[in-house]
Design an enzyme around this catalytic site. Structure first.
Site, mmCIF file in Angstrom:
data_model
loop_
_atom_site.group_PDB
_atom_site.id
_atom_site.type_symbol
_atom_site.label_atom_id
_atom_site.label_comp_id
_atom_site.label_asym_id
_atom_site.label_seq_id
_atom_site.Cartn_x
_atom_site.Cartn_y
_atom_site.Cartn_z
ATOM 1 C CG ASP A 185 -7.798 -4.356 2.298
ATOM 2 O OD1 ASP A 185 -8.952 -4.293 2.746
ATOM 3 O OD2 ASP A 185 -7.436 -3.717 1.288
ATOM 4 C CG ASP A 202 -2.611 -20.589 1.147
ATOM 5 O OD1 ASP A 202 -2.039 -20.361 2.232
ATOM 6 O OD2 ASP A 202 -2.078 -21.267 0.250
ATOM 7 C CE LYS A 254 1.052 -18.660 -0.571
ATOM 8 N NZ LYS A 254 0.500 -19.997 -0.276
ATOM 9 C CE1 TYR A 262 -2.618 -3.405 0.891
ATOM 10 C CE2 TYR A 262 -4.318 -1.734 0.705
ATOM 11 C CZ TYR A 262 -3.943 -3.057 0.718
ATOM 12 O OH TYR A 262 -4.876 -4.037 0.553
ATOM 13 C CG ASP A 320 -13.738 -6.874 2.845
ATOM 14 O OD1 ASP A 320 -13.447 -6.012 3.706
ATOM 15 O OD2 ASP A 320 -14.244 -6.580 1.739
#
Ligand code: ATP
Length: 364
Positions: free
Chosen positions: A257, A233, A200, A143, A261
């Site tokens: 982020d 994941d 990850k 970001y 959600d």
């Protein structure tokens, strides 16, 4: 008033309010009414930063804007930023990312709590099963917009997007997560006891390696707290399969982020999710997780509870826990009695749901 009472009464807190765009303009007034109903000793100053102002005079943030927020206010309550009339979304970027980055609000704290089983799309999941918090790094990662495009518009075009991870940035967010775990209890009063780091690092080895090393190092300062690791994941799969085991989750900007959600869906959708952008000791900013939601803006149908719960989070951060508890209790009651907007099964409009909350708080 005797001296003891005087000492207990929190001093006046000055709150900057930036409702912003779209449904931000509808949900923030309801949050302000809820705070007023608690009798909290606060003073609101409203700012018109957002798409309308930008389209009028091209101002996104006035000169000295961020310094003024940090200097003159104890906290910021923000709505949402984004408007289809501003195609570049430049104002949203400068206001929202500006606050996060320029005010160095490095910890994005997103509690995920299920208030009523009916709100969760998973079978057999009770409120006690979903009570965790995601701590998202808020000032680094992809970001920062570092990178570039080379040979744009040609078949040889190259685009790079850098993932920035500093030792300082990684360490402070991981430490924040452990300290949060140490200091906060679950809704039922039981202690929090585990910090899970999500990355990850099997594919993104350089940045992941730094996170892995720092996580292990910082954990040694908190021997009473369990540690756990999951690839992002696997975490997504687990969040849907069985969210019971999650307690405190710490992760980078982008994964935070995305997973918040997904996590919001467990608690009834984006309309129910609250967040804080925090730098301990500095003026921090609180905002609902949802955005400006242009398709539903101006229709009095947006769920105001995410914004109202956000205002409770802000009050708790400012030490007004009794006032925060009043708001949370009223929202819980509204959900139980289906005095809600349509997205979570009720029949009320934004204003009516907000008014129900304020009346309930007033009646207590
Ligand atoms: P932005 O670009 O500002 O992030 P967006 O529309 O892309 O806006 P969100 O505002 O987060 O993203 O919302 C996506 C969708 O989720 C909305 O179009 C709406 O259907 C739903 N939604 C979000 N917030 C609410 C809310 N408070 N009440 C009801 N539905 C909501």
């Amino acid at each position: 008033m005797d001296q003891k009472q005087n000492a207990q009464k929190p001093s006046l807190k000055r709150i900057a309010v930036i409702a912003g765009d779209g449904i931000g303009q509808e949900v923030i007034p309801q949050a302000l009414n809820a705070v007023r109903a608690t009798g909290a000793n606060v003073e609101f100053s409203e700012f018109d930063w957002g798409a309308d102002r930008f389209l009028r005079d091209r101002t996104t943030v006035p000169p000295d804007g961020f310094a003024m927020l940090g200097r003159d206010f104890d906290a910021i309550l923000a709505g949402a930023f984004g408007d289809p009339r501003v195609k570049t979304n430049i104002h949203a970027k400068e206001i929202l990312l500006g606050m996060r980055f320029k005010m160095d609000l490095y910890a994005n704290v997103r509690p995920v709590r299920l208030l009523d089983a009916a709100l969760c799309p998973l079978k057999g999941v009770e409120p006690k099963d979903v009570d965790f918090v995601v701590i998202r790094e808020n000032t680094e990662g992809v970001y920062t917009d570092a990178g570039g495009v080379f040979k744009q518009g040609t078949p040889d075009e190259i685009a790079t997007q850098e993932d920035i991870n500093t030792r300082k940035g990684v360490e402070r967010i991981i430490r924040y997560a452990f300290e949060y775990c140490e200091r906060h209890t679950k809704l039922d009063g039981s202690p929090r006891h585990r910090v899970l780091m999500c990355d990850k690092s099997n594919a993104m080895t350089h940045a992941g390696g730094l996170w892995q090393r720092v996580f292990k190092e910082v954990a040694t300062d908190f021997p009473q707290i369990e540690t756990q690791h999951m690839y992002v994941d696997a975490l997504c799969l687990q969040m849907v399969r069985d969210p019971r085991g999650f307690d405190v989750v710490v992760t980078n900007n982008m994964f935070g982020d995305i997973i918040t959600d997904l996590a919001a869906a467990l608690q009834g959708g984006l309309g129910m999710a609250a967040s804080g952008n925090i730098h301990p000791g500095k003026t921090s900013m609180f905002e609902p997780v949802h955005g400006s939601a242009p398709p539903i803006a101006g229709k009095n149908i947006a769920n105001p509870f995410g914004a109202i719960l956000t205002s409770a989070m802000m009050l708790a951060h400012l030490g007004m826990t009794a006032e925060a508890d009043k708001i949370e209790a009223a929202v819980l009651e509204a959900v139980r009695h289906q005095r809600t907007t349509q997205d979570i099964g009720g029949a009320l409009g934004t204003r009516e749901a907000g008014e129900w909350i304020s009346k309930k708080i007033n009646a207590r």
